[in-house]
Write an enzyme that holds these catalytic residues in place. Structure first.
Site, mmCIF file in Angstrom:
data_model
loop_
_atom_site.group_PDB
_atom_site.id
_atom_site.type_symbol
_atom_site.label_atom_id
_atom_site.label_comp_id
_atom_site.label_asym_id
_atom_site.label_seq_id
_atom_site.Cartn_x
_atom_site.Cartn_y
_atom_site.Cartn_z
ATOM 1 N N LYS A 127 1.038 -1.530 -0.148
ATOM 2 C CA LYS A 127 -0.256 0.359 -0.123
ATOM 3 C C LYS A 127 0.978 1.795 0.062
ATOM 4 O O LYS A 127 2.660 1.278 0.655
ATOM 5 C CB LYS A 127 -0.998 0.106 1.250
ATOM 6 C CG LYS A 127 -0.081 0.245 2.696
ATOM 7 C CD LYS A 127 0.356 1.687 2.922
ATOM 8 C CE LYS A 127 0.705 1.413 4.209
ATOM 9 N NZ LYS A 127 1.394 2.639 4.611
ATOM 10 N N ASP B 19 -2.097 -1.956 8.924
ATOM 11 C CA ASP B 19 -2.950 -1.975 8.521
ATOM 12 C C ASP B 19 -3.065 -3.335 7.716
ATOM 13 O O ASP B 19 -3.002 -3.095 6.496
ATOM 14 C CB ASP B 19 -1.365 -1.635 7.404
ATOM 15 C CG ASP B 19 -0.364 0.000 8.005
ATOM 16 O OD1 ASP B 19 -1.521 0.943 8.051
ATOM 17 O OD2 ASP B 19 0.441 0.297 7.507
#
Length: 312
Positions: free
Chosen positions: A21, A148
């Site tokens: 990401k 995350d």
């Protein structure tokens, strides 16, 4: 003629792929009593992947291959094994598993490689052990493992709040193209937050989602130029304080016509937004030619979260 013994195939194998990401926007509030900083961030999953293969085993073990594999712990401190333990506790499973991680996301690079391993491990063991959890149930476990991990399970583009684990999917149109300047040296996330606190005297403003309205509008419109102008990272100055050489890839990307350039998360990976797939290759070539990166990657975004590739 001597025949070489053939290793028996595993009776069952699940292969899962999970993306890395970037944080298109990362706004950080003052550290709270529990030591965490409240965040408002916009995640985007990119086509740089980890692959995790889960096979039956008497124990819960882990091996690693791929870029920077020697930097990845294989003991209980590894997030993938922590995810396996969390899933086993939730479901009452007492079976073992062997995980093999094939690294594609930079290690300690601000792109959530460890979280991608954890998300992939959750999906793989859910399939291997036939626990049959729903995606919301897996998201709950993911949030326990790391801030995350939930996003990597979800993928695409999302707004994260709290510690980044409270997610709201974001409407995005079109495809975006990125080039990454990757450093073999990592940056500690905790050290970056400590530097952030020191730079701000411990009293930055609280996160304000309204500050990122132009970025959300750019995503909805699929406007890469507007998105590039709206990229923001409150941790970037702290990353530069810890690693001043990051100024070099930032400058190279700007000089090479990137629509926007940003340190990814807590760094040290530098992400440059390109006009097109071809421009992303040109930005990567500029990083290489200038010698400001140990490795370069290109990617498109957004992409799906952790998904099963095969189950034999």
């Amino acid at each position: 003629m001597t025949l070489t013994p053939v290793e028996p195939l595993p009776e069952h194998e699940v292969r899962v792929r999970a993306p890395g990401k970037i944080n298109l926007s990362l706004r950080v509030g003052a550290r709270e009593a529990d030591g965490y900083h409240p965040l408002t961030t916009v995640f985007q999953a990119v086509s740089v992947f980890e692959e995790v293969v889960a096979t039956p085993s008497d124990e819960r073990t882990l091996t690693v291959s791929g870029a920077q594999a020697d930097l990845v712990p294989t003991d209980s401190s590894n997030l993938a094994l922590q995810a396996v333990e969390a899933l086993a506790r939730r479901t009452g499973v007492d079976e073992g598993v062997h995980l093999h991680l094939d690294k594609g996301v930079p290690v300690a690079g601000g792109m959530a490689g460890g979280s991608a391993d954890a998300a992939a491990a959750l999906v793989a063991c859910d399939a291997l052990w036939h626990t049959g959890l729903s995606r919301p149930e897996l998201l709950e476990i993911a949030a326990e493992v790391g801030a995350d991990v939930s996003f990597i399970l979800m993928g695409h583009t999302a707004v994260g709040q709290g510690r980044g684990h409270l997610l709201t999917p974001a409407l995005t149109r079109g495809e975006f193209y990125w080039a990454f300047a990757v450093q073999d040296r990592g940056l500690s996330t905790s050290a970056c937050y400590q530097a952030f606190d020191e730079l701000h005297g411990g009293e930055p403003g609280a996160p304000d989602p309204e500050l990122d309205v132009p970025l959300m509008q750019a995503l909805r419109a699929g406007d890469a130029r507007a998105l590039g102008a709206a990229l923001h990272n409150d941790l970037q100055l702290a990353s530069l304080e810890l690693d001043p050489h990051l100024a070099e890839p930032l400058a190279v990307a700007e000089d090479s016509g990137a629509l926007g350039v940003i340190v990814s998360g807590s760094g040290p990976t530098v992400a440059a937004l390109a006009r097109s797939r071809q421009h992303a290759l040109a930005l990567a070539a500029a990083f290489t030619a200038s010698g400001v990166a140990d490795r370069v990657l290109t990617a498109s975004a957004p992409v799906a979260g952790a998904r099963v590739l095969s189950s034999d």
